[in-house]
Scaffold this active site. Structure first.
Site, short mmCIF file in Angstrom:
data_model
loop_
_atom_site.label_atom_id
_atom_site.label_comp_id
_atom_site.label_asym_id
_atom_site.label_seq_id
_atom_site.Cartn_x
_atom_site.Cartn_y
_atom_site.Cartn_z
N GLY A 1 -16.81 -49.50 -25.56
CA GLY A 1 -17.73 -49.18 -24.48
C GLY A 1 -17.65 -47.71 -24.14
N LEU A 2 -18.56 -47.26 -23.33
CA LEU A 2 -18.62 -45.86 -22.94
C LEU A 2 -17.38 -45.45 -22.15
CD1 LEU A 2 -22.33 -45.74 -21.72
CD2 LEU A 2 -21.43 -44.53 -23.73
N SER A 3 -17.11 -44.16 -22.13
CA SER A 3 -16.06 -43.62 -21.28
C SER A 3 -16.41 -43.93 -19.82
CB SER A 3 -15.95 -42.11 -21.48
OG SER A 3 -14.98 -41.56 -20.61
N GLY A 4 -15.46 -44.49 -19.09
CA GLY A 4 -15.71 -44.85 -17.70
C GLY A 4 -16.22 -46.27 -17.51
N SER A 5 -16.43 -47.00 -18.60
CA SER A 5 -16.95 -48.36 -18.48
C SER A 5 -15.90 -49.34 -17.95
CB SER A 5 -17.47 -48.85 -19.84
OG SER A 5 -16.41 -48.89 -20.79
N GLY A 6 -14.62 -49.00 -18.14
CA GLY A 6 -13.56 -49.88 -17.65
C GLY A 6 -12.73 -50.50 -18.75
N LYS A 7 -12.86 -50.02 -19.98
CA LYS A 7 -12.15 -50.61 -21.12
C LYS A 7 -10.64 -50.66 -20.90
CE LYS A 7 -13.46 -47.52 -24.03
NZ LYS A 7 -14.13 -46.70 -22.99
N SER A 8 -10.06 -49.49 -20.63
CA SER A 8 -8.60 -49.42 -20.51
C SER A 8 -8.10 -50.21 -19.30
CB SER A 8 -8.15 -47.96 -20.41
OG SER A 8 -8.42 -47.27 -21.61
N SER B 1 -15.09 -46.17 -29.67
CA SER B 1 -15.58 -46.64 -30.99
C SER B 1 -17.10 -46.79 -30.98
CB SER B 1 -14.89 -47.94 -31.39
OG SER B 1 -14.77 -48.86 -30.33
#
Length: 207
Positions: free
Chosen positions: A38-45, A112
């Site tokens: 997902g985009l940076s800031g989407s909440g993945k981590s 990715s």
């Protein structure tokens, strides 16, 4: 690998006397790769960390590979060009495969951005060992959050090849799970993923 990217004919695969299935039995659960994109800031981590904690509490052997952390170590020599992003994903996938072979559940949180590279990552795993989680969030919302201040820098031209600004993000075509963080809380995301892992995949094999 030689300079042409081909395996050296003098290097022979050495088969371990322990199988992946034996390691899984020792851990008491299946081993899989859960790939958050997902985009940076989407909440993945954030979500990946929350899922990691939930699995740990359930006595699941788990490890998190975070894209930023990998770039501090094994991927520290890579830039953000399309070619280096491809290599970044390849290395993360190969590391993940080692964890899966060791009987561990591994989470990977990486932007990715390209479908082809994500498919290449999936291809090195068995069909039921790779779970793609698309952490969906609009670019507008990601920019509003901008937890690391990266979008602001990208808009000013201080960061080049930034995904969503001057480099595209290709949405996954067939992810196993979509988590829309425009609508769902972290707790709701963890609940959805936990239900999938334990009810659908029957992750825990202990009786």
């Amino acid at each position: 690998m030689n300079n042409n990217g081909e395996s050296d004919k003098n290097i022979v695969w050495h088969q371990s006397t322990l199988t992946k299935e034996e390691r899984q039995k020792q851990h008491g659960h299946k081993s899989i790769m859960i790939w958050f994109t997902g985009l940076s800031g989407s909440g993945k981590s954030t979500i990946a960390n929350a899922v990691q904690n939930e699995l740990y509490k359930k006595n699941i052997s788990v490890y998190l590979l975070d894209g930023d952390n990998l770039r501090h170590g094994i991927n520290s020599n890579l830039s953000f060009t399309a070619e280096d992003r491809q290599e970044n994903i390849r290395r993360a996938a190969e590391i993940g495969k080692l964890f899966v072979d060791a009987g561990v559940v591994v989470l990977a949180a990486l932007i990715s951005p390209f479908e082809k590279e994500r498919m290449n990552a999936r291809a090195i795993f068995k069909q039921d060992e790779f779970i793609e989680v698309y952490v969906k969030c609009s670019i507008e919302e990601c920019e509003t959050r901008d937890p690391k201040g990266l979008y602001k820098k990208a808009r000013k031209g201080e960061i080049k090849d930034f995904t969503g600004i001057d480099q595209p993000y290709e949405e996954p075509q067939n992810p196993e799970i979509i988590i829309d963080t425009n609508k769902l809380s972290i707790d709701e995301a963890v609940e959805i993923l936990s239900s999938y892992l334990f009810d659908t995949l029957e992750l825990n094999t202990k009786e």
